[in-house]
Motif scaffolding. Structure first.
Motif: not given
Length: 1011
Positions: A16, A18, A24, A26, A202, A205, A329, A332, A334, A407, A1007-1008
């Protein structure tokens, strides 16, 4: 990276990410099951984008195209897709080619052709840049070292994606096509670009969560009370400037507005005609998935989940939490929570209190993040008590309490606060650190421009608190603390210390050094402050004790004198109520108010030096010092006793006072700060526009692709002085500021990682690959394996680390032959685990001068300690006398690579006197590491002994650091003992452990995390 078998679906490529706008997506490999998704995606791409991709009109994909684009071997042909809401929004693929540009037939070919296609509606969101990072990492894993791409000259967006990536490139133009070739080996520029994009995405977000234009509270009950209705009440009482909707499926169908709040009321989110930016969810856990689905379909940007019943409730709840994160996610969005307390933004054009806090905190410049709702309440309450109201010393810019933080975490807030101009100090209460490597990196960068103060709970039990599904850090808390200090983090132990340190750092400049002046009208209180300074390692001057009947003017004169002295870096003022005949101040004034005005006047003349106050029974003094300074020409007044609460209206312009313009000379007791003061709490920016991403919704310049290292533009803060009821608390906070300022000065001139000509990195890599192939097939999955001694010695030698030869001695005759080969004098040592390095138990015999003595010693050893089979004796030549030390490098799965140093034996094993540094370590860091242990004087000539060769010791530490940093498969190195003599050193024992490199690291594509 560890390679899965060919054709196996590589799950570790899933991620995942951002995107540039804060949403977000995938990223995952394309599979044959994606045929319908691919066709649907292609139909939504414009004819122009299709032309740019295929260099010709290509209205639809044939069945053969669909098969080719969905069937991959994940080695020579790879396709990745970015998905939102389960549908493709972009794709990328590469095909391995040979030198002629034809499909590769030789697995040694290391070039591939790469091509992208991004849906028009999602262009400009940074999707292609994110895909390029991930497909480049995949290609490197599969042995591809170079990408080639052919792009039409008119496709400027795609050309920019490649040219801005930071890789080493070559561009040619032929037959109307731009051909780009670039190496995939990460460069400093490509890493800076990636980190910069990560930070901006980030931060954006988080900004979308903190500055929504509209909020829907889902689960607001019809009757007063309950979590949802409380959150709605807090939102309205804060004076939120955006739109608010109440959502509850139980509302009557004819209900239009919720009373008495008078807000629009709907039964379902889809009934709201306008966009919703933030959804506050307060429904039972069983209903949350349906609500999140509705939010995703409505285009909600982020969700705050107050509901409990997730990971804190056991394994079933943990699985429910993971499914919730995947669902959010996939759309998209958060997510803050679940089991969250809420978030607050005090910016005057937002005024958001989407939390269960009954009061809107005062506006200020402290950013506050907690994982615990209870600690969040304690921090908000403690700050309110120390400085209520907007503009006070304890005002906050933003507050986030993330609960189970499935998250959004402290790392995301660090990304946001790094260049937020409204935040000067960051305060974090953490119970777990999900990604310590990233935390250390972000904390170091943020601490270089503003203080980061951290208290960590759950330090000693080795497990994460309920609800936090994170890897367990195996290193002790002392190591974590040392690594935080290396990153510039101010580590404290309690909530009270968090507030104490935060207030001083938010209101005072950083001290230039440890020299502290102490003055006051109580000798006893001054002596307590003096003792506390010595305890904290500061250098206090002899206290200047004023008479107990000293007036405010006496304090002003004494403080002015202390601040003007060259030998003073900071001042501690101690004060008790006036004692004596007559009145020290007029009856119209409060004693504390008058003293506060006097102290402010003196401190204003020297804004480059910090001042802190210790008081006993003078609450009016503390309140007045904490409040904003009075405007020029007005009388000082004590801070208001009432709190800032629900009475604030949406149109209240006093939410955060604007920074005052400099007043003409002589008209204000608070002159403007100099243009270049030596130790400001916020350093100046170089010429150019200041950062513009803030809590109030301002956005950054998207053109900046390299990682920004410039701090926010400084602001002339109103003059406020922190006051403490105990000398120890004031001095401890001041000492933290002194240590932090010293770290800032050192960080301004960082050390370097030296290059050594004799290091054979490629040969070491080949050795490691061969050893892993030989040693790991029979090892349990995920476990490290020890390297045989001879192989370990050879591997270390590749990095210039040479160990003294050790020869086995299973019997006396073999021992004699070994000694003759090495040359006398020799040492006879056991290598049994329970006796290894234990000279105190008789397992090590030194200075054996000849054969007779060796045979006698061998007999004594086996008679007293056991048979040769049990003891496993070895013979080693003697080395010059010196100090026995130990060097270790280990990789914790959560904390990352750590380099450790200490003296061998009791100092490190019994007393824990070990210094730790993150890998890669610089020359400056290892020099400080050697000096930081308590037993360091033994290395530098303690009590007349000869100093040892610390330069050689520093070089050895750096070589070990390089080995572990260059080869992630090396998960453990243990050099013990390392005898450091006056000239040179000798490594007498060494062990190495290997394990397959992790599939992903913090150095890989952004990546998250998923726990």
């Amino acid at each position: 990276m560890q390679k899965p078998p060919d054709h196996a679906y590589p799950t570790h490529w899933e991620a995942d990410v951002v995107l540039r706008d804060g949403g977000t997506a995938r990223i995952r490999p394309i599979t044959p099951d994606d045929a319908e998704r691919l066709v649907s995606f292609y139909e939504q791409v414009s004819d122009e984008s299709k032309y740019y991709r295929f260099f010709a009109p290509y209205p639809r994909l044939s069945d053969r195209d669909v098969h080719r684009f969905t069937h991959h071997d994940y080695v020579d042909r790879v396709g990745l897709a970015a998905l939102v809401g389960g549908e493709f929004i972009a794709t990328v693929r590469y095909d391995r080619i040979d030198d002629q540009g034809l499909p590769a037939k030789n697995p040694e070919d290391d070039q591939a052709e790469v091509a992208f296609l991004v849906q028009d509606a999602h262009q400009g969101r940074g999707v292609a840049s994110a895909l390029l990072e991930h497909v480049a990492a995949v290609a490197r894993e599969r042995g591809i070292r170079r990408f080639a791409a052919e792009v039409l000259p008119a496709n400027s967006k795609m050309i920019k994606v490649f040219t801005d990536a930071g890789y080493t490139q070559k561009r040619t133009f032929e037959d109307g096509v731009v051909r780009l070739e670039f190496d995939l080996e990460p460069t400093e520029q490509s890493m800076a670009v990636m980190r910069g994009r990560e930070q901006r995405a980030e931060a954006r977000s988080v900004q979308r969560l903190l500055a929504p234009g509209s909020v829907a509270v889902i689960g607001a009950g019809r009757a007063p009370g309950g979590v949802g209705r409380t959150a709605l009440r807090s939102l309205l009482d804060s004076g939120f400037t955006g739109r608010v909707h109440a959502v509850n499926h139980a509302f009557p169908e004819d209900m239009q507005r919720l009373r008495p709040e008078d807000v629009p009321a709907v039964r379902a989110l889809r009934e709201i005609p306008d966009p919703v930016d933030l959804a506050v969810i307060a429904v039972p856990a069983d209903h949350v998935p349906d609500v999140v689905r509705d939010c995703g379909e409505h285009g909600v940007q982020g969700v705050l989940i107050l509901s409990s019943g997730y990971a804190e409730a056991g394994q079933d709840g943990r699985e429910r939490q993971r499914a919730l994160l995947r669902q959010a996610r996939s759309y998209g969005m958060r997510l803050i929570g679940p089991n969250a307390f809420g978030l607050i933004n005090t910016a005057p054009d937002v005024r958001l209190n989407a939390s269960l806090a009954p009061q809107m905190p005062g506006a200020g410049h402290i950013g506050l993040f907690t994982q615990s709702g209870a600690i969040g309440i304690a921090l908000l309450s403690g700050l309110h008590a120390r400085g209520p109201g907007d503009g006070g010393i304890a005002g906050i810019s933003a507050f986030v309490s993330a609960g189970n933080r499935a998250d959004v975490s402290g790392n995301d807030l660090l990304q946001y606060w790094y260049d937020d101009p409204d935040t000067d100090v960051v305060i974090l209460y953490l119970e777990s650190i999900g990604n310590p490597r990233k935390f250390a990196r972000l904390a170091r960068r943020t601490a270089a421009v503003k203080p980061v103060v951290v208290a960590k709970g759950a330090r000693h039990n080795g497990t994460a608190p309920p609800g936090h599904a994170v890897p367990t850090v195996r290193v002790p808390d002392s190591t974590v603390a040392a690594l935080m200090r290396q990153a510039g983090v101010i580590r404290v132990d309690t909530v009270t210390e968090l507030i104490d340190a935060g207030l001083l750092l938010a209101s005072q400049p950083l001290p230039a050094g440890p020299r502290i002046a102490i003055l006051g009208n109580s000798e006893s209180l001054a002596l307590l402050a003096y003792d506390a300074c010595l305890t904290e390692g500061l250098r206090p001057q002899r206290p200047h004790v004023l008479p107990s009947a000293a007036t405010p003017d006496d304090f002003r004169a004494a403080l002015a004198e202390a601040l003007s002295g060259d030998g003073c870096d900071a001042v501690v003022v101690t004060a008790i109520p006036w004692v004596g005949e007559g009145a020290a101040v007029s009856l119209a004034d409060s004693e504390g108010v008058a003293l506060a005005a006097a102290l402010r006047t003196a401190a204003a003349a020297h804004p480059e030096k910090p001042v802190t106050v210790v008081h006993l029974a003078m609450d009016d003094l503390a309140e007045t010092l904490a409040a904003p300074a009075p405007e020029p020409g007005t009388e000082p007044a004590p801070a208001p006793a009432q709190s800032h609460g629900p009475a604030a209206s949406a149109g209240d312009n006093a939410a955060r006072p604007a920074d005052p313009a400099p007043a003409p000379a002589g008209t204000s007791p608070f002159p403007p700060a100099p243009h270049s003061p030596p130790n400001r709490p916020r350093p100046l920016l170089p010429p150019g526009p200041p950062p513009t991403l803030s809590l109030s919704g301002r956005q950054q310049d998207p053109a900046r692709d390299a990682e920004a290292n410039t701090p926010p533009r400084p602001r002339r803060a109103p003059l406020r002085i922190p006051a403490y009821p105990a000398a120890e608390r004031a001095v401890r906070s001041l000492a933290e500021a002194v240590r932090y300022a010293a770290w800032r000065r050192e960080a301004a001139e960082p050390g370097r990682v030296p290059e050594y000509d004799d290091i054979q990195e490629a040969a070491a890599g080949a050795d490691i690959e061969r050893l892993l192939g030989r040693l790991t097939p029979d090892a349990p999955t995920g476990r490290s394996v020890p390297v045989p001694p001879q192989d370990a010695e050879a591997l270390l030698a590749r990095y210039g680390i040479h160990t003294r030869p050790v020869l086995p001695a299973p019997d006396p005759d073999t021992a004699v032959r070994a000694a003759a080969r090495l040359g006398y004098p020799v040492a006879l040592k056991t290598t049994a685990p329970h006796l290894r390095h234990r000279a105190d138990l008789g397992g090590v015999r030194l200075d054996i001068a000849g054969e007779a003595e060796l045979r006698r010693t061998y007999s004594e050893l086996t008679d007293f300690l056991g048979s040769p089979e049990e003891l496993r004796p070895v013979v080693q030549s003697m080395v010059p006398r010196g100090v026995d030390t130990v060097i270790r490098a280990a990789i914790d799965p959560a904390a990352g690579a750590v380099l450790s140093f200490g003296l061998a034996g009791a100092p490190s094993q019994l007393l824990g006197d070990i210094a730790h540094r993150l890998i890669p370590a610089t020359d400056r860091e290892v020099t400080e590491q050697i000096r930081s242990i308590r037993a360091a004087p033994l290395l530098f000539g303690w009590r007349g002994s000869q100093p040892v060769d610390t330069a050689a010791l520093s070089e050895l530490l750096l070589r070990v650091s390089r080995l572990v940093d260059d080869h992630p498969e090396v998960v453990g190195v243990d050099l013990e003992p390392v005898v450091v003599a006056a000239h040179g050193l000798s490594v007498l024992g060494a062990t190495v452990r290997l394990a397959p490199a992790p599939a992903t690291t913090d150095l890989g594509p952004r990546r998250l995390p998923v726990y």
